[in-house]
Design a protein around this motif. Structure first.
Motif, PDB file in Angstrom:
ATOM      1  N   LEU A  17       0.867  -1.183   0.000  1.00 53.55           N
ATOM      2  CA  LEU A  17       0.000   0.000   0.000  1.00 53.55           C
ATOM      3  C   LEU A  17       0.906   1.236   0.000  1.00 53.55           C
ATOM      4  O   LEU A  17       0.861   2.076   0.893  1.00 53.55           O
ATOM      5  CB  LEU A  17      -0.914  -0.003   1.226  1.00 53.55           C
ATOM      6  CG  LEU A  17      -1.836  -1.220   1.370  1.00 53.55           C
ATOM      7  CD1 LEU A  17      -2.571  -1.184   2.692  1.00 53.55           C
ATOM      8  CD2 LEU A  17      -2.833  -1.272   0.219  1.00 53.55           C
ATOM      9  N   THR A  20      -0.715   4.828  -0.058  1.00 47.49           N
ATOM     10  CA  THR A  20      -1.321   5.145   1.226  1.00 47.49           C
ATOM     11  C   THR A  20      -0.246   5.408   2.278  1.00 47.49           C
ATOM     12  O   THR A  20      -0.391   6.286   3.138  1.00 47.49           O
ATOM     13  CB  THR A  20      -2.240   4.001   1.689  1.00 47.49           C
ATOM     14  OG1 THR A  20      -3.238   3.788   0.691  1.00 47.49           O
ATOM     15  CG2 THR A  20      -2.918   4.331   3.008  1.00 47.49           C
ATOM     16  N   GLU A  23       0.910   8.862   1.962  1.00 47.11           N
ATOM     17  CA  GLU A  23      -0.130   9.842   2.301  1.00 47.11           C
ATOM     18  C   GLU A  23      -0.532   9.781   3.768  1.00 47.11           C
ATOM     19  O   GLU A  23      -1.251  10.645   4.261  1.00 47.11           O
ATOM     20  CB  GLU A  23      -1.363   9.571   1.423  1.00 47.11           C
ATOM     21  CG  GLU A  23      -2.482  10.590   1.504  1.00 47.11           C
ATOM     22  CD  GLU A  23      -2.126  11.950   0.936  1.00 47.11           C
ATOM     23  OE1 GLU A  23      -2.894  12.906   1.146  1.00 47.11           O
ATOM     24  OE2 GLU A  23      -1.056  12.059   0.285  1.00 47.11           O
ATOM     25  N   LEU A  24      -0.057   8.764   4.487  1.00 55.00           N
ATOM     26  CA  LEU A  24      -0.491   8.525   5.865  1.00 55.00           C
ATOM     27  C   LEU A  24      -0.366   9.743   6.783  1.00 55.00           C
ATOM     28  O   LEU A  24      -1.321  10.065   7.507  1.00 55.00           O
ATOM     29  CB  LEU A  24       0.276   7.337   6.454  1.00 55.00           C
ATOM     30  CG  LEU A  24      -0.126   6.915   7.876  1.00 55.00           C
ATOM     31  CD1 LEU A  24      -1.599   6.534   7.935  1.00 55.00           C
ATOM     32  CD2 LEU A  24       0.750   5.761   8.351  1.00 55.00           C
ATOM     33  N   ILE A  45      -8.831   5.948   4.110  1.00 56.44           N
ATOM     34  CA  ILE A  45      -7.652   5.193   3.673  1.00 56.44           C
ATOM     35  C   ILE A  45      -7.992   4.321   2.462  1.00 56.44           C
ATOM     36  O   ILE A  45      -7.272   4.320   1.456  1.00 56.44           O
ATOM     37  CB  ILE A  45      -7.113   4.314   4.823  1.00 56.44           C
ATOM     38  CG1 ILE A  45      -6.440   5.183   5.891  1.00 56.44           C
ATOM     39  CG2 ILE A  45      -6.102   3.284   4.295  1.00 56.44           C
ATOM     40  CD1 ILE A  45      -5.964   4.408   7.091  1.00 56.44           C
ATOM     41  N   THR A  46      -9.070   3.560   2.566  1.00 54.41           N
ATOM     42  CA  THR A  46      -9.427   2.647   1.469  1.00 54.41           C
ATOM     43  C   THR A  46      -9.798   3.421   0.209  1.00 54.41           C
ATOM     44  O   THR A  46      -9.443   3.019  -0.907  1.00 54.41           O
ATOM     45  CB  THR A  46     -10.588   1.725   1.879  1.00 54.41           C
ATOM     46  OG1 THR A  46     -11.686   2.527   2.354  1.00 54.41           O
ATOM     47  CG2 THR A  46     -10.150   0.766   2.977  1.00 54.41           C
ATOM     48  N   PHE A  48      -8.692   6.392  -0.687  1.00 54.50           N
ATOM     49  CA  PHE A  48      -7.465   6.948  -1.256  1.00 54.50           C
ATOM     50  C   PHE A  48      -6.691   5.875  -2.021  1.00 54.50           C
ATOM     51  O   PHE A  48      -6.235   6.102  -3.151  1.00 54.50           O
ATOM     52  CB  PHE A  48      -6.583   7.523  -0.129  1.00 54.50           C
ATOM     53  CG  PHE A  48      -5.301   8.109  -0.619  1.00 54.50           C
ATOM     54  CD1 PHE A  48      -5.242   9.404  -1.101  1.00 54.50           C
ATOM     55  CD2 PHE A  48      -4.133   7.350  -0.619  1.00 54.50           C
ATOM     56  CE1 PHE A  48      -4.047   9.944  -1.572  1.00 54.50           C
ATOM     57  CE2 PHE A  48      -2.942   7.874  -1.090  1.00 54.50           C
ATOM     58  CZ  PHE A  48      -2.902   9.175  -1.566  1.00 54.50           C
ATOM     59  N   GLU A  49      -6.556   4.692  -1.414  1.00 54.95           N
ATOM     60  CA  GLU A  49      -5.797   3.613  -2.052  1.00 54.95           C
ATOM     61  C   GLU A  49      -6.464   3.157  -3.354  1.00 54.95           C
ATOM     62  O   GLU A  49      -5.799   2.971  -4.373  1.00 54.95           O
ATOM     63  CB  GLU A  49      -5.657   2.437  -1.088  1.00 54.95           C
ATOM     64  CG  GLU A  49      -4.856   1.268  -1.628  1.00 54.95           C
ATOM     65  CD  GLU A  49      -3.387   1.590  -1.868  1.00 54.95           C
ATOM     66  OE1 GLU A  49      -2.786   0.966  -2.766  1.00 54.95           O
ATOM     67  OE2 GLU A  49      -2.852   2.463  -1.158  1.00 54.95           O
TER      68      GLU A  49
END
Length: 248
Positions: A17, A20, A23-24, A45-46, A48-49
């Motif tokens: 990932l 992600t 971007e975290l 999160i999901t 964005f990924e």
């Protein structure tokens, strides 16, 4: 479970990932600032990924397609067309014809925008998740003739046959010999009712037999291409001629 951001970043990368993971920190800042719930954070999160993966997938499919240029339908000048309405263009853009495995034949003299329209529709198809392959007739004949012994041709033909939409530009601009016509028929036969095809040509289907030199093969090809087809006549003045005139 008191993990640092650095540790979670590393774990995301191990899970592949990567986008992600990068971007975290921003996602965490946004979650804190907006007081997201756990569910909202997971959703962010999901989302964005998935968005990043789809963007990469589109990029791969665009590269696979081998378009000569990337001109969208937004750049297509419908006003210059005498025989294609805004409503018809919108219907083509919806790509329902591809889902139903219809073929498109774009007919007209050089410079009226046949290739631009074909490329624009190909880009629309890619954005909707379809695999597209673009090839000129000259390139296609060369690929077919060298597929038996050239690895590069084998790779390209494998991609072509695996595509949902195959765009063949400048169909019938040159005469074929017997072997070339047979190879072309075999390819069309393979794609029949498996993929959609867009053909651009300045010659109507009733003239194709003159260039194939074999009435039987021409009939067999037309039977497959015209089984489910929409023919778009683009008979406006040449875009290139207009542009050239405007320069002076």
């Amino acid at each position: 479970m008191n993990h640092t951001v650095k540790e979670i970043h590393s774990q995301f990368k191990q899970l592949r990932l990567v986008e992600t993971a990068e971007e975290l920190p921003q996602l965490l800042r946004e979650a804190e600032k907006s007081s997201w719930t756990y569910l909202e954070f997971l959703e962010a999160i999901t989302h964005f990924e998935l968005k990043k993966r789809e963007a990469k997938s589109v990029e791969r499919r665009l590269k696979w397609a081998r378009f000569p240029y990337k001109k969208t339908l937004l750049e297509f000048s419908i006003e210059a067309q005498n025989s294609l309405s805004e409503r018809q263009l919108t219907q083509l853009q919806e790509i329902n014809w591809l889902e139903q495995q219809y073929n498109l034949i774009l007919l007209g003299p050089p410079g009226v925008g046949k290739t631009h329209l074909a490329v624009g529709l190909g880009i629309e198809a890619i954005n909707k998740g379809f695999q597209v392959y673009f090839v000129t007739m000259g390139e296609l004949i060369q690929l077919l003739k060298t597929e038996e012994f050239a690895h590069k041709s084998q790779v390209q033909m494998k991609r072509l046959r695996a595509s949902d939409l195959v765009i063949i530009d400048d169909l019938m601009y040159m005469a074929m010999d017997q072997r070339e016509a047979n190879l072309f028929f075999q390819m069309i036969n393979h794609l029949y009712e498996q993929s959609s095809i867009i053909l651009t040509s300045n010659k109507s289907p009733d003239q194709w037999g003159e260039l194939m030199g074999d009435e039987g093969i021409t009939t067999a090809i037309l039977d497959r291409l015209l089984h489910r087809v929409e023919i778009v006549h683009m008979n406006g003045d040449s875009y290139r001629m207009k542009n050239r005139q405007n320069l002076f």
